[in-house]
Motif scaffolding. Structure first.
Motif, PDB file in Angstrom:
ATOM      1  N   VAL A   5       0.866  -1.175   0.000  1.00 48.12           N
ATOM      2  CA  VAL A   5       0.000   0.000   0.000  1.00 48.12           C
ATOM      3  C   VAL A   5       0.904   1.226   0.000  1.00 48.12           C
ATOM      4  N   VAL A   6       0.741   2.095  -0.980  1.00 53.61           N
ATOM      5  CA  VAL A   6       1.583   3.277  -1.134  1.00 53.61           C
ATOM      6  C   VAL A   6       0.869   4.459  -0.490  1.00 53.61           C
ATOM      7  N   VAL A   7       1.577   5.108   0.463  1.00 50.18           N
ATOM      8  CA  VAL A   7       1.025   6.261   1.173  1.00 50.18           C
ATOM      9  C   VAL A   7       2.058   7.380   1.196  1.00 50.18           C
ATOM     10  N   PRO A  11       1.086  15.382   4.519  1.00 55.54           N
ATOM     11  CA  PRO A  11       0.034  15.915   3.657  1.00 55.54           C
ATOM     12  C   PRO A  11       0.705  16.637   2.491  1.00 55.54           C
ATOM     13  N   ALA A  12       0.231  16.391   1.291  1.00 54.35           N
ATOM     14  CA  ALA A  12       0.889  16.967   0.112  1.00 54.35           C
ATOM     15  C   ALA A  12      -0.081  17.012  -1.061  1.00 54.35           C
ATOM     16  N   GLN A  13       0.365  17.685  -2.096  1.00 53.60           N
ATOM     17  CA  GLN A  13      -0.438  17.827  -3.313  1.00 53.60           C
ATOM     18  C   GLN A  13       0.180  16.947  -4.400  1.00 53.60           C
ATOM     19  N   VAL A  14      -0.677  16.273  -5.167  1.00 58.72           N
ATOM     20  CA  VAL A  14      -0.195  15.414  -6.258  1.00 58.72           C
ATOM     21  C   VAL A  14       0.305  16.314  -7.381  1.00 58.72           C
ATOM     22  N   LEU A  34       4.786  14.013  -5.318  1.00 57.06           N
ATOM     23  CA  LEU A  34       3.987  14.929  -4.514  1.00 57.06           C
ATOM     24  C   LEU A  34       4.753  16.220  -4.271  1.00 57.06           C
ATOM     25  N   HIS A  35       4.036  17.239  -3.822  1.00 58.03           N
ATOM     26  CA  HIS A  35       4.629  18.543  -3.535  1.00 58.03           C
ATOM     27  C   HIS A  35       4.043  19.058  -2.230  1.00 58.03           C
ATOM     28  N   SER A  36       4.911  19.582  -1.354  1.00 57.81           N
ATOM     29  CA  SER A  36       4.461  20.137  -0.087  1.00 57.81           C
ATOM     30  C   SER A  36       4.933  21.582   0.036  1.00 57.81           C
ATOM     31  N   PRO A  37       4.030  22.549  -0.147  1.00 62.18           N
ATOM     32  CA  PRO A  37       4.419  23.953   0.026  1.00 62.18           C
ATOM     33  C   PRO A  37       4.938  24.239   1.432  1.00 62.18           C
ATOM     34  N   ALA A  38       4.381  23.595   2.455  1.00 68.35           N
ATOM     35  CA  ALA A  38       4.835  23.815   3.836  1.00 68.35           C
ATOM     36  C   ALA A  38       6.283  23.374   3.999  1.00 68.35           C
ATOM     37  N   LEU A  39       6.623  22.245   3.407  1.00 72.98           N
ATOM     38  CA  LEU A  39       7.994  21.741   3.464  1.00 72.98           C
ATOM     39  C   LEU A  39       8.936  22.680   2.721  1.00 72.98           C
ATOM     40  N   GLN A  40       8.506  23.161   1.575  1.00 69.26           N
ATOM     41  CA  GLN A  40       9.310  24.096   0.785  1.00 69.26           C
ATOM     42  C   GLN A  40       9.533  25.400   1.561  1.00 69.26           C
ATOM     43  N   HIS A  41       8.485  25.890   2.237  1.00 67.62           N
ATOM     44  CA  HIS A  41       8.591  27.127   3.022  1.00 67.62           C
ATOM     45  C   HIS A  41       9.560  26.937   4.195  1.00 67.62           C
ATOM     46  N   ALA A  42       9.437  25.805   4.893  1.00 65.22           N
ATOM     47  CA  ALA A  42      10.333  25.523   6.027  1.00 65.22           C
ATOM     48  C   ALA A  42      11.782  25.437   5.559  1.00 65.22           C
ATOM     49  N   GLN A  90      12.746  14.416   3.819  1.00 61.80           N
ATOM     50  CA  GLN A  90      11.285  14.451   3.730  1.00 61.80           C
ATOM     51  C   GLN A  90      10.840  14.820   2.313  1.00 61.80           C
ATOM     52  N   ARG A  91      11.537  15.750   1.680  1.00 63.03           N
ATOM     53  CA  ARG A  91      11.214  16.129   0.300  1.00 63.03           C
ATOM     54  C   ARG A  91      11.428  14.937  -0.636  1.00 63.03           C
ATOM     55  N   ASP A  92      12.540  14.214  -0.439  1.00 65.81           N
ATOM     56  CA  ASP A  92      12.809  13.040  -1.270  1.00 65.81           C
ATOM     57  C   ASP A  92      11.730  11.971  -1.082  1.00 65.81           C
ATOM     58  N   ALA A  93      11.157  11.893   0.132  1.00 68.90           N
ATOM     59  CA  ALA A  93      10.113  10.912   0.413  1.00 68.90           C
ATOM     60  C   ALA A  93       8.796  11.266  -0.280  1.00 68.90           C
ATOM     61  N   LEU A  94       8.705  12.457  -0.854  1.00 64.81           N
ATOM     62  CA  LEU A  94       7.498  12.841  -1.597  1.00 64.81           C
ATOM     63  C   LEU A  94       7.497  12.273  -3.017  1.00 64.81           C
TER      64      LEU A  94
END
Length: 186
Positions: A5-7, A11-14, A34-42, A90-94
């Motif tokens: 099962v891939v998860v 929380p992120a955007q496809v 996936l893309h996470s603006p919160a991760l990018q901002h941090a 964490q970004r790589d895990a997206l």
């Protein structure tokens, strides 16, 4: 038969969907990006913090600041680099990759470019031991098929790479007679 099962861990955007239900995938193949603006901002905030600390360290070399201040700045810089490395992981895990070779067996409806997914929300399932094939049979020949006969499904041009099945193990879909399209009428 194994199942993966891939998860997403966050929380992120496809951003990109690389597979569709029924696709055959290999271990390590990218399935969803996936893309996470919160991760990018941090990450951007930490880059600014690192630049400021580096500037202060450079400045302290030309002033008579004590060794204690330099040690504090070096420790701060080291901690910021460690937090940046964690954010990079964490970004790589997206970029979600398959852990099994198999078939994409179930694709959640929420998995579409631009959609948001929750952390730990199942996005898709990869199963081993599952093969899917489309068998095109002329409608006129459909009634002549012996349902108990074996079927050999092979790679085009190489029957040794195929596998044996039966009509009972092949998912049957209702057949409908195709109507000629007005665009192709003669």
């Amino acid at each position: 038969e194994k199942e993966s099962v891939v998860v997403s861990e966050l929380p992120a955007q496809v951003r990109h969907l690389h597979v569709q239900e029924g696709d055959v995938v290999r271990v390590g193949q990218t399935l969803v990006t996936l893309h996470s603006p919160a991760l990018q901002h941090a990450r951007r905030k930490l880059e600014i913090e690192l630049a400021q600390t580096t500037a202060l360290m450079s400045q302290s070399r030309y002033t008579s600041q004590d060794a204690g201040q330099a040690a504090v700045l070096e420790e701060s810089q080291s901690g910021t680099r460690a937090r940046l490395a964690l954010l990079d992981a964490q970004r790589d895990a997206l970029v979600l990759k398959s852990t099994l070779s198999g078939v994409v067996a179930d694709l959640a409806q929420a998995v579409a470019v631009g959609q948001w997914v929750a952390a730990r929300e199942p996005l898709l399932i990869v199963q081993t031991g599952t093969r899917r094939a489309s068998v095109m049979i002329p409608f006129s020949a459909y009634e002549d098929i012996d349902a108990d006969a074996g079927v050999r499904i092979g790679a085009q041009g190489d029957p040794l790479k195929g596998y044996d099945a039966s009509w009972h193990s092949i998912e049957q879909t209702p057949l409908t007679r195709m109507q000629p399209s007005p665009l192709f009428a003669i």
